[in-house]
Design a protein around this motif. Structure first.
Motif, PDB file in Angstrom:
ATOM      1  N   PHE A  69      12.234   2.182 -16.408  1.00  9.62           N
ATOM      2  CA  PHE A  69      12.799   1.290 -15.404  1.00  9.62           C
ATOM      3  C   PHE A  69      12.486   1.839 -14.008  1.00  9.62           C
ATOM      4  O   PHE A  69      12.620   3.032 -13.753  1.00  9.62           O
ATOM      5  CB  PHE A  69      14.315   1.155 -15.563  1.00  9.62           C
ATOM      6  N   GLN A  70      12.106   0.958 -13.125  1.00 11.15           N
ATOM      7  CA  GLN A  70      11.679   1.335 -11.782  1.00 11.15           C
ATOM      8  C   GLN A  70      12.784   1.047 -10.765  1.00 11.15           C
ATOM      9  O   GLN A  70      13.293  -0.078 -10.704  1.00 11.15           O
ATOM     10  CB  GLN A  70      10.419   0.546 -11.400  1.00 11.15           C
ATOM     11  N   PHE A  71      13.148   2.037  -9.971  1.00  8.24           N
ATOM     12  CA  PHE A  71      14.062   1.820  -8.844  1.00  8.24           C
ATOM     13  C   PHE A  71      13.508   0.709  -7.963  1.00  8.24           C
ATOM     14  O   PHE A  71      12.308   0.660  -7.675  1.00  8.24           O
ATOM     15  CB  PHE A  71      14.198   3.121  -8.054  1.00  8.24           C
ATOM     16  N   LYS A  72      14.376  -0.199  -7.536  1.00 11.04           N
ATOM     17  CA  LYS A  72      13.959  -1.341  -6.712  1.00 11.04           C
ATOM     18  C   LYS A  72      14.883  -1.466  -5.513  1.00 11.04           C
ATOM     19  O   LYS A  72      16.103  -1.489  -5.665  1.00 11.04           O
ATOM     20  CB  LYS A  72      13.991  -2.635  -7.532  1.00 11.04           C
ATOM     21  N   ASN A  73      14.287  -1.599  -4.327  1.00 13.05           N
ATOM     22  CA  ASN A  73      15.105  -1.748  -3.120  1.00 13.05           C
ATOM     23  C   ASN A  73      14.716  -2.962  -2.279  1.00 13.05           C
ATOM     24  O   ASN A  73      15.172  -3.090  -1.143  1.00 13.05           O
ATOM     25  CB  ASN A  73      15.044  -0.482  -2.260  1.00 13.05           C
ATOM     26  N   GLY A  74      13.879  -3.832  -2.830  1.00 17.77           N
ATOM     27  CA  GLY A  74      13.526  -4.997  -2.029  1.00 17.77           C
ATOM     28  C   GLY A  74      12.426  -5.833  -2.640  1.00 17.77           C
ATOM     29  O   GLY A  74      12.066  -5.678  -3.813  1.00 17.77           O
ATOM     30  N   ALA A  75      11.867  -6.721  -1.808  1.00 16.42           N
ATOM     31  CA  ALA A  75      10.789  -7.612  -2.227  1.00 16.42           C
ATOM     32  C   ALA A  75       9.731  -7.651  -1.131  1.00 16.42           C
ATOM     33  O   ALA A  75      10.055  -7.722   0.054  1.00 16.42           O
ATOM     34  CB  ALA A  75      11.324  -9.016  -2.487  1.00 16.42           C
ATOM     35  N   ALA A  76       8.467  -7.601  -1.554  1.00 16.29           N
ATOM     36  CA  ALA A  76       7.342  -7.709  -0.628  1.00 16.29           C
ATOM     37  C   ALA A  76       6.592  -9.008  -0.912  1.00 16.29           C
ATOM     38  O   ALA A  76       6.514  -9.455  -2.061  1.00 16.29           O
ATOM     39  CB  ALA A  76       6.409  -6.508  -0.783  1.00 16.29           C
ATOM     40  N   PHE A  77       6.048  -9.596   0.151  1.00 14.00           N
ATOM     41  CA  PHE A  77       5.330 -10.865   0.028  1.00 14.00           C
ATOM     42  C   PHE A  77       3.972 -10.736   0.699  1.00 14.00           C
ATOM     43  O   PHE A  77       3.838 -10.068   1.732  1.00 14.00           O
ATOM     44  CB  PHE A  77       6.116 -11.997   0.693  1.00 14.00           C
ATOM     45  N   HIS A  78       2.967 -11.405   0.120  1.00 16.18           N
ATOM     46  CA  HIS A  78       1.614 -11.398   0.698  1.00 16.18           C
ATOM     47  C   HIS A  78       1.048 -12.811   0.636  1.00 16.18           C
ATOM     48  O   HIS A  78       1.156 -13.493  -0.384  1.00 16.18           O
ATOM     49  CB  HIS A  78       0.709 -10.447  -0.081  1.00 16.18           C
ATOM     50  N   ARG A  79       0.450 -13.243   1.739  1.00 15.61           N
ATOM     51  CA  ARG A  79      -0.233 -14.535   1.773  1.00 15.61           C
ATOM     52  C   ARG A  79      -1.425 -14.454   2.723  1.00 15.61           C
ATOM     53  O   ARG A  79      -1.251 -14.199   3.913  1.00 15.61           O
ATOM     54  CB  ARG A  79       0.720 -15.650   2.224  1.00 15.61           C
ATOM     55  N   ALA A  80      -2.606 -14.639   2.159  1.00 20.13           N
ATOM     56  CA  ALA A  80      -3.830 -14.734   2.950  1.00 20.13           C
ATOM     57  C   ALA A  80      -3.960 -13.615   3.982  1.00 20.13           C
ATOM     58  O   ALA A  80      -4.193 -13.848   5.161  1.00 20.13           O
ATOM     59  CB  ALA A  80      -3.896 -16.097   3.633  1.00 20.13           C
ATOM     60  N   GLY A  81      -3.746 -12.384   3.541  1.00 17.78           N
ATOM     61  CA  GLY A  81      -3.922 -11.232   4.417  1.00 17.78           C
ATOM     62  C   GLY A  81      -2.711 -10.849   5.233  1.00 17.78           C
ATOM     63  O   GLY A  81      -2.728  -9.845   5.950  1.00 17.78           O
ATOM     64  N   VAL A  82      -1.641 -11.638   5.157  1.00 16.24           N
ATOM     65  CA  VAL A  82      -0.418 -11.357   5.911  1.00 16.24           C
ATOM     66  C   VAL A  82       0.639 -10.799   4.968  1.00 16.24           C
ATOM     67  O   VAL A  82       0.883 -11.356   3.890  1.00 16.24           O
ATOM     68  CB  VAL A  82       0.113 -12.626   6.606  1.00 16.24           C
ATOM     69  N   ASP A  83       1.292  -9.702   5.378  1.00 18.94           N
ATOM     70  CA  ASP A  83       2.322  -9.062   4.561  1.00 18.94           C
ATOM     71  C   ASP A  83       3.671  -9.116   5.268  1.00 18.94           C
ATOM     72  O   ASP A  83       3.752  -9.031   6.501  1.00 18.94           O
ATOM     73  CB  ASP A  83       1.962  -7.594   4.310  1.00 18.94           C
ATOM     74  N   THR A  84       4.717  -9.243   4.469  1.00 19.91           N
ATOM     75  CA  THR A  84       6.083  -9.119   4.975  1.00 19.91           C
ATOM     76  C   THR A  84       6.943  -8.565   3.850  1.00 19.91           C
ATOM     77  O   THR A  84       6.524  -8.575   2.683  1.00 19.91           O
ATOM     78  CB  THR A  84       6.619 -10.477   5.473  1.00 19.91           C
TER      79      THR A  84
END
Length: 415
Positions: free
Chosen positions: A74-89
């Motif tokens: 099981f992996q510790f998780k602290n959030g969510a990352a998003f990627h679209r067409a070269g843009v990350d948030t």
């Protein structure tokens, strides 16, 4: 045929079933869980939300999860990352509006579900594996289930109350003709586990990565890392994009779509697929009612929205935590308004998630999260919802989710 008697019979030993069973057993009720499969068994929904930790702790199920997390991958998780067409948030769930845990785990569901069920058994809950409910007779006076055991023999169980936590099996909705079409379009998901071999300094294994297809923004991918170097990887597609393709060629479809996003292709360039790809099609579901005389539906047995924000397990656990004290009161002879206290209370958060899922596919929410200038206060409110706190009505984006999100999307689109 001898009939067995229990206070509560629960169909399904997944997260909702184990949690409800644990809480009711702790309340002194005689509980029986009927599970048609043998655990461990495969299940999807591997990225938990921090809100889930509250419910697991309430039932005494969290300690074993935390204690065995490392050995189970099981992996510790602290959030969510998003990627679209070269843009990350990204969203850090410890930076949120609502109080409560801000971290959780990404789990291999077969092992996670077995851990919860084993813990419930250790507490004294009776679970019968490979016992399948074949028929039911439920009225205001009684609830009786016909069950097929491992030897092919049928028997009957009477209960004062029945909880359906059968997930996508949706036992009572089928037997009681409660099913109705979902509001969401039919979509297909193709997924597999990989030795991911990701070698990238900026890749954060502590977050799920959700990637939008570079051309078709209604197609998206998940990448859920585990602590043992493996990952769950999948793509969700409207079948309109698959016209003319053989949908049984799951490996080809999955690998083909992974190659279409440059960032994912780069991250997974050394990855080795370790199991055949699977497919789930038309998974969104709904029912005419979440309850009736002497029964209630939990989690996916009631309504399943969409996997995009990993809300399934959180909704399942919330439903179990809501229903257990109501069943206790009902069995004690108290008046319980299941419409207000269960159905409406559960749907409050479900409808909030639903707003954001719809806005994801029509791209309003994508425009919000990929907007270059983000207000910290608003981002914390959105982060709370993505962390599973969709029942916190002190959060304006929960209480007025549709109106608030529309206004925010318009602001982002116009600037």
């Amino acid at each position: 045929m001898q009939t067995q008697h229990y206070d509560v019979v629960i169909i399904g030993a997944g997260p909702a079933g184990s949690l409800a069973a644990s809480l009711l057993h702790q309340g002194g009720r005689r509980v029986l869980v009927l599970e048609k499969e043998q655990f461990p068994r495969f299940s999807i929904g591997e990225s938990l939300l921090p809100q889930s930790m509250v419910f697991l702790e309430q039932a005494g199920l969290l300690q074993n999860v935390e204690q065995h997390a490392e050995q189970l991958g099981f992996q510790f998780k602290n959030g969510a990352a998003f990627h679209r067409a070269g843009v990350d948030t990204q969203f850090d769930f410890t930076e949120k509006f609502t109080p409560g845990p801000g971290t959780t785990f990404q789990v291999k569901r077969a092992l996670f579900d077995k851990t919860l069920a084993d813990t419930a058994q250790q507490q004294g809950v009776e679970i019968r594996y490979q016992h399948a409910v074949q028929a039911c007779q439920i009225s205001t006076e009684r609830a009786q289930l016909t069950v097929l055991d491992t030897e092919g023999v049928t028997y009957q169980v009477d209960a004062e109350f029945v909880l359906d936590a059968s997930g996508f099996g949706r036992v009572l909705p089928r037997l009681l003709q409660l099913e109705k079409p979902s509001e969401f379009a039919v979509r297909c998901s193709f997924f597999a586990h990989f030795n991911d071999k990701i070698d990238c300094d900026v890749f954060d294994r502590n977050k799920i990565l959700i990637t939008v297809h570079p051309e078709h923004h209604d197609i998206w991918y998940w990448l859920i890392p585990f602590s043992d170097g493996t990952a769950s990887v999948g793509v969700v597609i409207d079948p309109v994009h698959l016209a003319g393709q053989d949908l049984d060629l799951c490996d080809d479809i999955l690998q083909g779509y992974l190659a279409q996003d440059p960032n994912l292709a780069r991250l997974l360039s050394q990855a080795e697929q370790i199991v055949p790809a699977r497919k789930i099609q038309g998974y969104s579901a709904d029912v005419t009612s979440l309850y009736g005389p002497r029964f209630a539906l939990l989690g996916n047995a009631g309504e399943f929205l969409d996997p995009v924000f990993s809300s399934g397990v959180t909704i399942a656990l919330r439903s179990a935590a809501l229903i257990a004290p109501l069943v206790e009161r009902y069995l004690a002879g108290e008046d319980v308004d299941f419409e207000i206290e269960y159905s409406q209370a559960l749907k409050q958060g479900v409808n909030c998630f639903k707003t954001f899922v719809k806005a994801w596919y029509d791209q309003r929410f994508q425009d919000v999260i990929f907007h270059q200038q983000q207000d910290d206060t608003v981002k914390k409110m959105i982060s709370s919802i993505l962390a599973g706190y969709a029942w916190d009505e002190s959060n304006p984006y929960v209480k007025q989710s549709e109106r608030r999100l529309n206004v925010l999307a318009e602001l982002c689109q116009s600037s």
